[in-house]
Design a protein around this motif. Structure first.
Motif, PDB file in Angstrom:
ATOM      1  N   ASP A  48       0.888  -1.158   0.000  1.00 54.55           N
ATOM      2  CA  ASP A  48       0.000   0.000   0.000  1.00 54.55           C
ATOM      3  C   ASP A  48       0.929   1.211   0.000  1.00 54.55           C
ATOM      4  N   ILE A  49       1.403   1.599  -1.193  1.00 54.25           N
ATOM      5  CA  ILE A  49       2.425   2.645  -1.288  1.00 54.25           C
ATOM      6  C   ILE A  49       2.056   3.669  -2.356  1.00 54.25           C
ATOM      7  N   ASP A  50       2.759   4.790  -2.346  1.00 51.73           N
ATOM      8  CA  ASP A  50       2.437   5.857  -3.297  1.00 51.73           C
ATOM      9  C   ASP A  50       3.250   5.702  -4.589  1.00 51.73           C
ATOM     10  N   TRP A  51       3.080   6.644  -5.481  1.00 49.49           N
ATOM     11  CA  TRP A  51       3.720   6.523  -6.804  1.00 49.49           C
ATOM     12  C   TRP A  51       5.249   6.509  -6.713  1.00 49.49           C
ATOM     13  N   GLN A  52       5.793   7.187  -5.694  1.00 48.41           N
ATOM     14  CA  GLN A  52       7.260   7.205  -5.590  1.00 48.41           C
ATOM     15  C   GLN A  52       7.789   5.836  -5.197  1.00 48.41           C
ATOM     16  N   GLY A  53       7.113   5.188  -4.234  1.00 48.16           N
ATOM     17  CA  GLY A  53       7.504   3.837  -3.841  1.00 48.16           C
ATOM     18  C   GLY A  53       7.318   2.869  -4.993  1.00 48.16           C
ATOM     19  N   THR A  54       6.228   3.053  -5.746  1.00 45.79           N
ATOM     20  CA  THR A  54       5.955   2.164  -6.877  1.00 45.79           C
ATOM     21  C   THR A  54       7.052   2.282  -7.931  1.00 45.79           C
ATOM     22  N   GLN A  55       7.477   3.520  -8.191  1.00 46.21           N
ATOM     23  CA  GLN A  55       8.561   3.701  -9.168  1.00 46.21           C
ATOM     24  C   GLN A  55       9.838   3.002  -8.715  1.00 46.21           C
ATOM     25  N   GLN A  56      10.121   3.072  -7.426  1.00 48.56           N
ATOM     26  CA  GLN A  56      11.326   2.402  -6.909  1.00 48.56           C
ATOM     27  C   GLN A  56      11.202   0.889  -7.018  1.00 48.56           C
TER      28      GLN A  56
ATOM     29  N   ALA B  58      -1.002   6.919 -14.992  1.00 45.71           N
ATOM     30  CA  ALA B  58      -0.619   6.283 -16.258  1.00 45.71           C
ATOM     31  C   ALA B  58       0.625   5.410 -16.134  1.00 45.71           C
ATOM     32  N   GLU B  59       1.211   5.353 -14.938  1.00 50.82           N
ATOM     33  CA  GLU B  59       2.386   4.500 -14.726  1.00 50.82           C
ATOM     34  C   GLU B  59       1.986   3.104 -14.221  1.00 50.82           C
ATOM     35  N   TYR B  60       0.693   2.873 -14.093  1.00 51.61           N
ATOM     36  CA  TYR B  60       0.227   1.617 -13.484  1.00 51.61           C
ATOM     37  C   TYR B  60      -0.284   0.635 -14.544  1.00 51.61           C
ATOM     38  N   ASP B  61      -0.222  -0.661 -14.195  1.00 51.57           N
ATOM     39  CA  ASP B  61      -0.666  -1.694 -15.137  1.00 51.57           C
ATOM     40  C   ASP B  61      -2.189  -1.705 -15.281  1.00 51.57           C
ATOM     41  N   TYR B  62      -2.878  -1.539 -14.135  1.00 49.86           N
ATOM     42  CA  TYR B  62      -4.334  -1.631 -14.115  1.00 49.86           C
ATOM     43  C   TYR B  62      -4.903  -0.384 -13.443  1.00 49.86           C
ATOM     44  N   VAL B  63      -6.098   0.008 -13.854  1.00 47.02           N
ATOM     45  CA  VAL B  63      -6.779   1.132 -13.214  1.00 47.02           C
ATOM     46  C   VAL B  63      -8.202   0.707 -12.846  1.00 47.02           C
ATOM     47  N   ILE B  64      -8.567   0.955 -11.594  1.00 44.85           N
ATOM     48  CA  ILE B  64      -9.916   0.643 -11.114  1.00 44.85           C
ATOM     49  C   ILE B  64     -10.558   1.926 -10.616  1.00 44.85           C
TER      50      ILE B  64
END
Lengths: 216, 216
Positions: B110-118, B170-176
């Protein structure tokens, strides 16, 4: 404060779901059940140059066409994939598939690895490919031998073809081992549900998020 | 005829499921329900340098560590992602995640876009990322305003942060779009079910298919 764009402004581009497997692995039954359970996916209707058989309906089972029309379609690039099987030609018309995808409908393909490679070559981004494996060779062989009147030679040919088809499993996005038919159908449904949520299939997300951000 | 390798010789590599969203979009509730419904996924436990709060359990909520240990972990590359939030440090220990994935267990983040990028930078192939959007800005704003004692300034800051977070969808695989909580949980479950069937996560498929082909 302006209003957010409604959620239904997010439309979806359809996808092409390919199921491949050696014959006898259960692919056809999985396809039929999937079509029964999901209203937003329809089987692709191929063109073919072979004669219509009793009980077949033109436009439902196949679009039955003349050889000359087929050759024109190949030359004009009107087929997404095509193949010669037992002396007759078969192909997938591009226009119908493209219209379905643009309208947000999904199209199901029951094709072999050669057709899948051709589809991937012409429409990779719309393609979702699933390979169905039998749980054991014993089970597969039993199914391939099911028609008792076939000669050993015919059965051997069928087994060689199954083995050849299976050698292409690693070209597919997903692999399902069909140990339990109902579980396999549920798995294909999950794949379909997930792929529909892929960001790049949801047309209009950009505008939706922009309107959310502007109204904050 | 030799026997086919049993189906259970196909093992699965776990995956890292990331849920991100602006706060107030329902991500935390979706995560909790997913954990309740699925025994094969567990929340990643982060390390943090902030003091333990009443009711928190070391090793369950966080691994509470000293600043020096944290610095060592960063330097030694022992963290998959790390960030400073309100003066304290947080990070995801690599060893625990890698052990879970190797054992075929999935890990929820459960992380934000910065953690996801890392995470994407260090473990792209294991990563499945889902962005959860609110259905309307009105709804999001209501949730961000929910705590009545907050000043307008605090709320404005929260809204700016939500808008910033959403800009990374737009950096994510899926959008809900979380219009209905239960439907959203079912959607995340479908994504998880599908991603578990991805060919490259099924370790041992090569041997399984080879044994099928050899026994034919």
């Amino acid at each position: 404060m302006t209003r957010t764009k409604p959620v239904d402004s997010i439309q979806r581009r359809g996808l092409m779901l390919v199921l491949s497997s050696p014959s006898g692995a259960g692919k056809t039954t999985i396809s039929r059940r999937l079509l029964e359970r999901d209203d937003n996916i329809a089987m692709s209707v191929s063109v073919t140059t072979r004669p219509m058989r009793p009980g077949e309906v033109d436009g439902r089972d196949y679009h039955f066409i003349e050889c000359e029309r087929y050759r024109t379609m190949v030359v004009e690039g009107e087929l997404l994939e095509h193949a010669k099987v037992f002396g007759h030609f078969y192909g997938t018309p591009k226009a119908a598939v493209e219209a379905a995808l643009a309208a947000g409908s999904d199209v199901l393909f029951d094709i072999d690895w050669q057709g899948t490679q051709q589809l991937a070559n012409s429409a990779r981004k719309d393609l979702v490919s699933v390979f169905v494996l039998p749980p054991t060779a014993v089970e597969l062989e039993r199914r391939l031998r099911a028609r008792a009147q076939d000669s050993d030679e015919v059965i051997a040919g069928r087994m060689a073809k199954a083995s050849d088809e299976m050698s292409h499993w690693a070209e597919y996005d997903y692999v399902i081992v069909n140990s339990d038919l109902d579980a396999s159908v549920v798995r294909v449904q999950a794949i379909l549900a997930a792929e529909r949520l892929k960001r790049e299939r949801q047309v209009g997300l950009f505008d939706f998020v922009e309107s959310l951000r502007q109204t904050l």
